[in-house]
Scaffold this active site. Structure first.
Site, PDB file in Angstrom:
ATOM      1  N   ARG A 331       0.829  -1.200   0.000  1.00  0.00           N
ATOM      2  CA  ARG A 331       0.000   0.000   0.000  1.00  0.00           C
ATOM      3  C   ARG A 331       0.870   1.260   0.000  1.00  0.00           C
ATOM      4  O   ARG A 331       0.504   2.269  -0.608  1.00  0.00           O
ATOM      5  CB  ARG A 331      -0.952   0.004   1.199  1.00  0.00           C
ATOM      6  CG  ARG A 331      -1.991   1.113   1.151  1.00  0.00           C
ATOM      7  CD  ARG A 331      -3.068   0.927   2.181  1.00  0.00           C
ATOM      8  NE  ARG A 331      -4.063  -0.054   1.796  1.00  0.00           N
ATOM      9  CZ  ARG A 331      -5.219   0.236   1.195  1.00  0.00           C
ATOM     10  NH1 ARG A 331      -5.492   1.487   0.874  1.00  0.00           N
ATOM     11  NH2 ARG A 331      -6.073  -0.704   0.906  1.00  0.00           N
ATOM     12  N   PHE A 365      -2.443   2.130   7.041  1.00  0.00           N
ATOM     13  CA  PHE A 365      -1.886   0.853   6.583  1.00  0.00           C
ATOM     14  C   PHE A 365      -0.811   1.026   5.516  1.00  0.00           C
ATOM     15  O   PHE A 365      -0.826   0.383   4.473  1.00  0.00           O
ATOM     16  CB  PHE A 365      -3.029  -0.015   6.044  1.00  0.00           C
ATOM     17  CG  PHE A 365      -2.724  -1.493   6.015  1.00  0.00           C
ATOM     18  CD1 PHE A 365      -2.779  -2.246   7.171  1.00  0.00           C
ATOM     19  CD2 PHE A 365      -2.384  -2.131   4.844  1.00  0.00           C
ATOM     20  CE1 PHE A 365      -2.501  -3.605   7.152  1.00  0.00           C
ATOM     21  CE2 PHE A 365      -2.107  -3.494   4.808  1.00  0.00           C
ATOM     22  CZ  PHE A 365      -2.163  -4.229   5.964  1.00  0.00           C
ATOM     23  N   GLU A 733      -9.641   5.813   7.262  1.00  0.00           N
ATOM     24  CA  GLU A 733      -8.202   6.023   7.166  1.00  0.00           C
ATOM     25  C   GLU A 733      -7.773   7.280   6.410  1.00  0.00           C
ATOM     26  O   GLU A 733      -6.834   7.957   6.842  1.00  0.00           O
ATOM     27  CB  GLU A 733      -7.556   4.793   6.517  1.00  0.00           C
ATOM     28  CG  GLU A 733      -7.663   3.542   7.346  1.00  0.00           C
ATOM     29  CD  GLU A 733      -7.147   2.328   6.605  1.00  0.00           C
ATOM     30  OE1 GLU A 733      -6.256   1.653   7.141  1.00  0.00           O
ATOM     31  OE2 GLU A 733      -7.620   2.069   5.476  1.00  0.00           O
TER      32      GLU A 733
END
Length: 783
Positions: A331, A365, A733
């Site tokens: 990611r 993440f 997020e």
């Protein structure tokens, strides 16, 4: 009036009511808000303990890397209240809690790989007795060389996984043709999740080898699998339940497995309930955090500031095992571009194997760690050219019809970053404030102000395709009340509230009719973690599918009873409109039950259109993108390194928001949490590999006084182009990247010390010490 005494409405009026009525999109309070305020919300540690409940604690390593030559546990076993001491040899099944690769033992056996690694379990009659006993072990170690930093891991070629590479175009040729280059290094530290509720599990043995585990976890299904494997059982023997968490932030996605497994192992061995609750110090010593990253970068650009070539080499501190470091790095690679088109680019990422806690998921993440590097570079390009960084950012934004394909091959079809930044620039008076700050700094030798506007483009979906699925159950009871169960977990983010709103809307009833129950692996099986900002997207769609099935059954029933087509029956405002009549929802349900209509249904959803090739690092890993931008203004004391956030303006694209009140709260919380990561939350290991910032006394999360007095958060008006749940967008997020603006505002203020002629080498977190180092560098460069 009809036979039941219900007033008959004209069809036109009924249509108006059903079209105007809505439950989604309303700013409803959190479904547990009152319980939170009154202290009546039940967390795992609040569950009444069964008779005979025992308490466990973990015995931890004091060395970062060593062989265990001998271990003496007699003093532990003889300590007050102790009933058992368990080691790796007492685990009946698989000694592993790794989520992907089996390199993460529940209890280490012979080799310790970080300070704080669990070696044994103590089971006693009280929590305090177990903790005291755990410290009485006498362990003889043979120390081995320890690697503690990502830089050292790179030098030693010590990695938990093979390094990855993503390339597009010909970066080497593009560099050769670039008139300007910038190169350098950057270090961005990790972050402790610091959830208010620590790691905890309560395991209760049942009949026929059954085990019921109450656990504070974002991933009940994974806990079920880990516990079953550790006990040598099938998944159907194990039930994992979680009503709510007091925060998770990714720290309870995979790393709750150790605590669930240890509690279950002890409970199975003693055939008594066992609770394992981590003390804050132990929690921080044992569990992984956000990965820190070290970057080496080089970027080529033209005289206007357009990026022509980019190369970055990232290495993270993965810790001693793989955990989720691979997907985190993936990611990061896929978010290095952030909101910018990079024509010729090479991105390398490696997961450094270090003798520290195995780092794991944390809100974003890897996305924040990937995106901050390109923002750092753009900040440097602007300073070199003497331009406003916002102008350089605009110049490099993704286009709408061209320059709109990411380095990993996904076409961007929902780009709103231009309009969103235009709106924020205007509403925040960015240009006027930039001029005012420049004037202030000219007359202020010690206090310097800084300003920055930074954008966000964040991909939404798990980057492992098969995880993008969810299930749900919806029950309608004879009294018209509704119970929904889904695979997502509530950690304060409001997923239950949103799913309840979706179900209420689908059935056309008041929200008060709907209740959400605890996430339970015996109700919805094989669930994905509540992570990757997909909780409401996936589980909302699954619950909508279940509720729609029930609605269609009821529509067919009332159409058969009162005439008309089932497709023309409308559900709204707690009323069912059919053939010119209005029936109360509860009345329809009661009649349907007597007619033996099924009043419950399951639902399922799998995100369409996703694909990813991990070998080529190419595909369509994301369903859509969420966008945002923020402007931050700070003042820095250049004599002490102290700083204060004076004002923050944030504009976030939540699509067609399911619940604006909850979404705005999430943006505010993410902003402050991300600001903490980049400014105050410093993780520090000493030379012996011991984490010394392992308590609130040594680890500084933001407090109320750190929030700006002027904090303006708004949602950008938009509808998702993808068929997400009611065209909403994720909000968990992506907003954590908005406080990039705080970090770069601080760097802007430091840069003003040298008239913006020197690049301040500011690492994150930008603590007072880091700020003073950067100020000293600028002053030395001008001397």
């Amino acid at each position: 009036m009809n036979d039941a005494g219900t007033p008959i409405l004209a069809e036109q009026a009924a249509a108006q009511v059903s079209e105007a009525w809505t439950e989604v999109g309303r700013p409803r309070p959190h479904e547990s808000a009152v319980l939170h305020v009154l202290g009546q919300a039940t967390y795992t540690d609040d569950i009444p303990e069964l008779a005979g409940t025992l308490h466990a604690a973990l015995g931890l390593s004091s060395r970062p890397h060593a062989r265990i030559l001998g271990i003496e546990l007699d003093a532990v076993a003889a300590s007050r209240g102790v009933l058992a001491v368990l080691t790796a040899q007492d685990i009946p099944g698989l000694n592993d809690c790794g989520p992907i690769i089996h390199d993460d033992p529940i209890l280490t056996d012979g080799l310790v790989q970080y300070v704080g690694q669990p070696i044994f379990i103590v089971v006693a009659d009280s929590h305090d007795n177990a903790r005291r006993a755990a410290r009485l072990a006498n362990i003889d170690y043979e120390d081995l060389p320890a690697i503690l930093t990502p830089q050292a891991a790179r030098a030693a070629q010590s990695f938990v996984l093979p390094p990855m590479r993503l390339a597009r175009g010909d970066a080497e040729a593009a560099f050769a043709g670039a008139p300007h280059r910038v190169r350098g290094e950057l270090h961005v530290g990790g972050q402790e999740q610091f959830y208010l509720e620590g790691q905890i599990a309560y395991a209760i043995p049942g009949e026929d080898r059954g085990m019921h585990v109450y656990c504070s976890t974002q991933h009940p299904s994974e806990m079920q699998h880990v516990v079953a494997h550790a006990l040598g059982l099938h998944s159907h023997h194990v039930t994992v339940e979680c009503r709510r968490m007091g925060g998770g932030f990714g720290g309870k996605e995979s790393q709750s497995a150790l605590w669930a497994a240890a509690a279950a192992i002890a409970a199975a061995r003693l055939r008594r309930p066992v609770k394992l609750r981590a003390d804050r110090d132990d929690d921080m010593l044992v569990t992984g955090k956000r990965h820190c990253f070290h970057y080496e970068y080089e970027v080529g650009y033209d005289a206007q500031g357009r990026i022509l070539a980019a190369q970055v080499d990232m290495v993270s501190r993965a810790g001693y095992s793989a955990d989720l470091s691979g997907p985190v790095a993936t990611r990061a690679v896929c978010h290095f571009d952030n909101a910018y088109y990079l024509s010729d680019v090479e991105i390398r990422a490696a997961c450094g194997k270090t003798n520290t806690q195995s780092n794991t998921a944390f809100r974003g993440f890897g996305g924040p760690q990937g995106a901050i590097a390109i923002e750092y570079v753009i900040d440097e390009i602007a300073r070199h050219l003497g331009r406003d960084p916002l102008d350089i950012r605009r110049l490099n934004f993704y286009g709408r019809q061209e320059r709109n394909v990411t380095p990993y091959g996904q076409e961007i079809v929902d780009n709103v970053i231009h309009e969103l930044v235009d709106e924020l620039e205007g509403s925040s008076d960015y240009r006027a404030r930039r001029a005012a700050i420049e004037a202030f700094n000219k007359t202020s030798p010690v206090l310097k102000k800084g300003l920055a506007l930074t954008p966000v483009k964040f991909g939404i979906a798990f980057n492992v395709t098969h995880l993008n699925q969810a299930g749900a159950l919806v029950h309608v009871y004879v009294d018209g009340s509704i119970l929904v169960n889904h695979g997502g977990t509530e950690m304060g983010q409001g997923i239950n509230t949103k799913v309840m709103q979706v179900v209420a809307h689908e059935l056309g009833v008041d929200l008060e009719r709907v209740r959400a129950t605890a996430t339970n692996t015996s109700k919805v099986a094989n669930t994905s973690a509540t992570a990757a900002s997909t909780g409401a997207d996936l589980n909302g769609k699954a619950a909508q599918d279940a509720a729609r099935t029930i609605r269609e059954r009821l529509a067919a029933f009332v159409a058969g009873q009162f005439g008309g087509e089932a497709s023309e029956v409308r559900f709204a405002d707690d009323t069912v409109f059919v053939a010119g009549q209005a029936l109360r929802f509860g009345e329809v349900v009661a009649k349907a039950y007597l007619a033996r209509v099924q009043l419950w249904s399951d639902g399922f959803y799998a995100t369409p259109g996703l694909h990813w090739d991990p070998k080529t690092m190419n595909g369509r890993p994301f369903s859509y993108y969420a966008y945002g931008a923020a402007v931050s203004e700070v003042v820095v004391d250049t004599l002490t390194g102290e700083w204060k956030l004076l004002r923050a303006d944030a504009l976030y694209d939540a699509g067609n928001s399911l619940n604006p009140a909850i979404d705005i709260g999430q943006v505010e919380g993410a902003f402050i949490q991300g600001m903490g990561w980049l400014t105050t939350e410093e993780l520090w290991w000493n030379g012996d590999g011991a984490l010394k910032t392992h308590a609130p006394s040594t680890y500084k999360i933001p407090g109320v006084s750190d929030c700006p007095q002027d904090f303006r958060v708004r949602l950008f008006k938009n509808r998702n182009v993808e068929d997400s749940i009611h065209r909403s967008k994720a909000v968990g997020e992506p907003p954590l990247l908005l406080p990039f603006s705080v970090f770069f505002a601080i760097r802007d203020a430091v840069s003003s010390v040298g008239g913006h002629r020197v690049q301040p080498p500011l690492n994150a977190p930008a603590t007072c010490e880091e700020i003073l180092k950067a100020v000293a560098f600028v002053e030395a460069a001008l001397a």
